[in-house]
Design an enzyme around this catalytic site. Sequence first.
Site, PDB file in Angstrom:
ATOM      1  N   LYS A 341      17.298  -6.519   5.638  1.00 18.08           N
ATOM      2  CA  LYS A 341      18.497  -5.758   5.998  1.00 18.08           C
ATOM      3  C   LYS A 341      19.631  -6.661   6.459  1.00 18.08           C
ATOM      4  O   LYS A 341      19.448  -7.830   6.774  1.00 18.08           O
ATOM      5  CB  LYS A 341      18.150  -4.705   7.050  1.00 18.08           C
ATOM      6  CG  LYS A 341      17.361  -3.537   6.452  1.00 18.08           C
ATOM      7  CD  LYS A 341      17.212  -2.378   7.395  1.00 18.08           C
ATOM      8  CE  LYS A 341      16.539  -1.193   6.670  1.00 18.08           C
ATOM      9  NZ  LYS A 341      16.286  -0.066   7.578  1.00 18.08           N
ATOM     10  N   ARG A 375       7.579  -1.302   7.595  1.00 18.18           N
ATOM     11  CA  ARG A 375       8.018  -0.934   6.237  1.00 18.18           C
ATOM     12  C   ARG A 375       8.712  -2.145   5.611  1.00 18.18           C
ATOM     13  O   ARG A 375       9.746  -2.601   6.110  1.00 18.18           O
ATOM     14  CB  ARG A 375       8.970   0.262   6.307  1.00 18.18           C
ATOM     15  CG  ARG A 375       9.490   0.759   4.964  1.00 18.18           C
ATOM     16  CD  ARG A 375      10.409   1.956   5.168  1.00 18.18           C
ATOM     17  NE  ARG A 375      10.919   2.472   3.903  1.00 18.18           N
ATOM     18  CZ  ARG A 375      12.013   2.040   3.295  1.00 18.18           C
ATOM     19  NH1 ARG A 375      12.736   1.064   3.848  1.00 18.18           N
ATOM     20  NH2 ARG A 375      12.405   2.572   2.151  1.00 18.18           N
TER      21      ARG A 375
END
Length: 404
Positions: A341, A375
């Site tokens: 991210k 995740r």
Amino acid sequence: MQKYGMRWVALDNLIEARKALTEIGADPGGIAHMAGKGLGRGIKLEQVPLRVAHILKQEMLSLGGDAAVHRDVIINKVETTDVMLLGTVRQLEHLSAKVLAQPFGLKQLGHDLKKLLFSLEPPKSRILTCRGKDLRLGERTLIMGILNITPDSFSDGGRFFSINDAIAQAERMVEEGADILDIGAESTRPGHFEVSAEEEWQRLEPIVKALSERVSVPLSIDTYKAGVAAKALEAGAHIINDIWGLQKDPDMAGVVGQYSAPVIVMHNQNGTAYHHLMGDILTFLRQSIELAEAQGLVGDQIIVDPGIGFGKTTEQNLEVMSRLAEFKSLGHPVLLGTSRKSMIGKTLNLNVEDRLEGTLTTSVLGVTAGVDIIRVHDVQENRRAVQMADAIVREQRGVHYVGA
């Protein structure tokens, strides 16, 4: 001169405290009484009425602890105040019992405090049944592999858009150690283009039906649309992962309830303005939990996600990361999704394809904070890092001593 080998002992929960006292050879009855005295806790309450704040202050002082309140409480110049209860676990347990007989809503506060203190202890091993497939929680950190079947995902857009490539990638992730597969058919990156429910399901249908017969792990569907979720569950999916925490589509909570499907509720918002960052995030997640509970879901069936990268600046994401352990106070499993991210890219000034090391760091920090599921895109690398961290963190301190 006599030296006593003085040292500090890290005690973070009752299990560690009991083991440390057992090592000394303390009497078992005394251990039960003393363990909670070695654990300090700071419990924050928000917008507490003035009269309740006075009672909490008085009760905590009587127990040998304290309660920090706004400085104007003493002269009754405020109607409400945030309160920070400061004490040991033992003192806070006594407080939770004492206020049960008090007026002004303190009975509920007592029950909530007792529940919160319990949630801060290491979880026991248990089984989460996902519509016919089981996940074991509490023994190790689980790995959720990301499968994007989109042409425009921020990280791997288009790579697994064809069904053959998607199936091959899914099977590869399971071989590498994925405990869950999370399938998304609409990119949720900043600036993404929304797709219709019809197009989203058109992308999902063949892969869900194929993988439900080919892989042994539960399938999670990354969608915030109730219609898509219902079709996916009907086709054999096991979990719903809603990036809007059941709060965007008013029918979503009803769908997960109808199918008794475990649901991941993520914090999200438009913009990055907060009154209190952690307080606002936890309030949002409590609302999501209430929506799920109203449809019959309980306990481990509701999984919370802090929402790293959604509605937060880089600095806010880093603060949430530094306070991950606080999400345990919600009393539900915690999922962390940081893989590749922008928080990592902006912190390290790296492109998306170069963010593996940063991702591994956040995954390990997640383990140390007690999250239950990580995740990720890179399953094998993260599984190895998490397995090593689990071997250190989940092996409780104090277990190796003479006489154990």
